[in-house]
Design an enzyme around this catalytic site. Sequence first.
Site, PDB file in Angstrom:
ATOM      1  N   ASP A  31       0.807  -1.214   0.000  1.00  0.00           N
ATOM      2  CA  ASP A  31       0.000   0.000   0.000  1.00  0.00           C
ATOM      3  C   ASP A  31       0.843   1.269   0.000  1.00  0.00           C
ATOM      4  OD1 ASP A  31       0.771  -0.874   2.614  1.00  0.00           O
ATOM      5  OD2 ASP A  31      -0.652   0.523   3.511  1.00  0.00           O
TER       6      ASP A  31
ATOM      7  N   GLU B 264      -0.448  -2.075   5.188  1.00  0.00           N
ATOM      8  CA  GLU B 264       0.489  -1.969   6.314  1.00  0.00           C
ATOM      9  C   GLU B 264       0.422  -0.589   6.954  1.00  0.00           C
ATOM     10  OE1 GLU B 264       3.662  -0.785   8.675  1.00  0.00           O
ATOM     11  OE2 GLU B 264       3.562  -0.017   6.618  1.00  0.00           O
TER      12      GLU B 264
END
Length: 412
Positions: free
Chosen positions: A91, A148
Amino acid sequence: MVFTVTASPSVDTSRIRLQIRALQPQLSVWRRQLHQRPELGFQEQFTSEFIAAKLREWGIEHETGVAQTGIVALVKGDRPGPVLAIRADMDALPIQEENEVDYRSQHDGRMHACGHDGHVAIALGTAYYLSQHRDFAGTVKFIFQPAEEGPGGAQPMVAAGVLNNPDVNAIIGLHLWNNLPLGQVGIRAGAMMAAVELFECTIHGRGGHGAMPHQTVDSILVGAQVVTALQTIVARNLDPLQSGVVTVGKFEAGKASNVIADSAYLRGTVRYFDPALANFFDRRIEDIIAGTCRSHGATYEFHYHRLYPPVINDGAIAHLIRSVAEDVVETPAGVVPDCQTMGGEDMSFFLQEVPGCYFFLGSANIDRGLAYPHHHPRFDFDETALGLGVEIFVRCVERFGTNTHPLDGISR
């Protein structure tokens, strides 16, 4: 701006095998394609499809849609052996990119400002190489993890069973790290990254005229005393040999200079390494808030959230990675032992389930202007680190499947 990197690196890549050196241009292409299309946590549709397309192209067994956008892939060696997992987060961050490069983010307000695009490229490069060179023992499970940066994708992936079928014996992962110059490897057995916990508090006083404070309960005054008192927790309640951080990062109150605010809002973060402190800070913070409010006739609302536990590396796996790094990197002080940061990572949830190690791979190059810190709108890194990462991962796979290194506690 102050950088922790003080010297420009000079990296000899001769210890990277020819096949991986030949892969370096493609690693950069993949990373830049991902960099242009950053996606936030659990929204990594393009990234997931990009990864899946490469795995299909290479004939690598994989499963998509794990914990929403995650992917798990398997590459089997040519003989039986243990299962080693390699984790890569996918991400991006809600940051507007300021880099003037041809691969800059095409999405306003979103940017790969922490190197996760590079993590995916390294994992893809490792998967491709191993699929073409299966002369290793065991199986490698690649875990491409969403979210994350928040709200956290590791725990949902663990719950989805990614460490089973086949059962993972150990897990490794890396973070490209602009706090180290290109080619250095930071590693540590034991606690390497801190727990991440968040708190918020609304203090309720009684508003009134700024010229008549005796008629009020000043929430700003109470909040200011709370902020100051919270700093005594680490200074006076924590063992001096332990590390901890209590930071109030947000304080909002009031709307006019002549009005005493009836409420104040505080928000902050807590960091620590020792898991034994897991229930310490929340109680102590609330004790201080409650006592301060009571002494002034204020009330409060308090919420505490444990986001990620500390990253605790297994000693045997840390030894394996360090031995590999010492053979690969050739910069002065190429391996930085006992490397720690109060930053947090949800790799910790995987490490709570199986032995493993998370490590830093230096990626800064001041001479090329590639040394801005993580989460900065001008963050970028030296892509030479991508090939180094693949080489380190591949060597870890090769050695993990042998008996040449002691891997205490790892079932074979």
